[in-house]
Design an enzyme around this catalytic site. Structure first.
Site, mmCIF file in Angstrom:
data_model
loop_
_atom_site.group_PDB
_atom_site.id
_atom_site.type_symbol
_atom_site.label_atom_id
_atom_site.label_comp_id
_atom_site.label_asym_id
_atom_site.label_seq_id
_atom_site.Cartn_x
_atom_site.Cartn_y
_atom_site.Cartn_z
ATOM 1 N N CYS A 196 35.325 52.479 39.138
ATOM 2 C CA CYS A 196 36.550 52.602 38.343
ATOM 3 C C CYS A 196 36.578 53.947 37.614
ATOM 4 O O CYS A 196 36.821 54.975 38.231
ATOM 5 C CB CYS A 196 36.690 51.422 37.382
ATOM 6 S SG CYS A 196 38.376 51.228 36.755
ATOM 7 N N HIS A 256 36.257 46.834 40.598
ATOM 8 C CA HIS A 256 35.006 46.500 39.907
ATOM 9 C C HIS A 256 34.171 45.514 40.733
ATOM 10 O O HIS A 256 34.158 44.309 40.463
ATOM 11 C CB HIS A 256 35.298 45.907 38.527
ATOM 12 C CG HIS A 256 35.628 46.923 37.492
ATOM 13 N ND1 HIS A 256 34.673 47.514 36.695
ATOM 14 C CD2 HIS A 256 36.817 47.477 37.139
ATOM 15 C CE1 HIS A 256 35.255 48.375 35.875
ATOM 16 N NE2 HIS A 256 36.547 48.377 36.134
ATOM 17 N N GLU A 297 31.030 44.998 40.707
ATOM 18 C CA GLU A 297 29.950 44.351 39.948
ATOM 19 C C GLU A 297 30.372 42.997 39.395
ATOM 20 O O GLU A 297 29.523 42.122 39.159
ATOM 21 C CB GLU A 297 29.472 45.276 38.819
ATOM 22 C CG GLU A 297 30.333 45.316 37.569
ATOM 23 C CD GLU A 297 31.598 46.142 37.699
ATOM 24 O OE1 GLU A 297 32.330 46.278 36.688
ATOM 25 O OE2 GLU A 297 31.844 46.684 38.804
#
Length: 253
Positions: free
Chosen positions: A109, A213, A215
């Protein structure tokens, strides 16, 4: 041995006390991928940053606030918020040093945007104001592990080699995006309306940035762990090639 992955952080002031913070999902994703995470605090010492880079085998640039527009030659629009010059300068320096040293870099990001600015590119300060026909990219009440919009992946890209798919669904929490690409970078994924969703270096073995994102998706959607595995495995190659970096010069290529 497992590769050591440096993870960038940010400062947060709570109850008149400053904390060094980073989302645990970044740390967990590196652990799940076979790496050893090391958090890099914001410091004001260029030599110390170089020592961190001598210690690590890969650099993860995390998400967060907006990159200061002055760093890419623009004055801020009314939509720019949460600027930290200290973080911007440190992460751009880390990115530049790491690329010179051949250290793999993965940007998420804001991290993608830092990579682009570090290589001389520019950003849309607010895609909803500056790009006509922009669809949803920053939902206000959606869980971070929910898939939100589709992304088209260029088949001639490292990203396609990782996913083996030319279209995937991702989460999304951004209002800025790549405008002009930095030197040596190529766009490797796009949203439906053409916003750049991933970039990668055409000159380095592994410099990759994604606008979403991953993660926050790895637990519920395990295929996104493949991004971190590819990054950690590339970092492992550097470690094996360079050996004990504490006993080498910083430019181990």
């Amino acid at each position: 041995m497992k590769p050591i992955i440096g993870i960038t952080s940010f400062n947060d002031i709570k109850s008149e006390k400053t904390f060094c913070e980073v989302g645990y999902s970044y740390i967990n994703s590196i652990i799940l991928s076979g790496g050893i995470p090391v958090v890099i605090p914001i410091i004001h010492d260029e030599e110390a940053l170089k020592i961190y880079l001598e210690m690590i085998d890969g650099l993860l640039l995390t998400g967060g606030g907006d990159v200061a527009p002055l760093l890419y030659g623009e004055n801020p629009t009314g939509q720019v918020d949460s600027i930290s010059w200290e973080r911007d300068r440190q992460e751009i320096a880390l990115c530049n040093f790491a690329s010179e040293m051949g250290i793999p870099i993965f940007g998420i990001c804001r991290g993608l945007q830092v990579i682009n600015v570090a290589f001389g590119g520019t950003l849309y300060q607010d895609i909803h104001k500056q790009i006509e026909g922009t669809l949803g990219h920053s939902p206000s009440a959606t869980s971070r592990d929910q898939l939100y919009h589709s992304v088209k992946i260029d088949k001639d890209s490292k990203l396609y080699c990782i996913f083996r798919e030319d279209e995937i669904h991702v989460n999304s929490f951004h209002h800025q995006a790549v405008k002009s690409l930095g030197k040596g970078l190529k766009a490797s994924a796009f949203s439906t309306e053409g916003i750049v969703e991933a970039i990668e270096s055409q000159e380095h073995s592994f410099i990759v940035g994604v606008q979403w994102h991953p993660e926050d998706l790895v637990v519920k959607h395990p295929k996104f762990l493949s991004l971190f595995i590819a990054f950690v495995e590339e970092s492992k190659k550097i470690k094996e090639r360079c050996g004990d970096k504490t006993k080498e010069t910083p430019l181990c290529l």
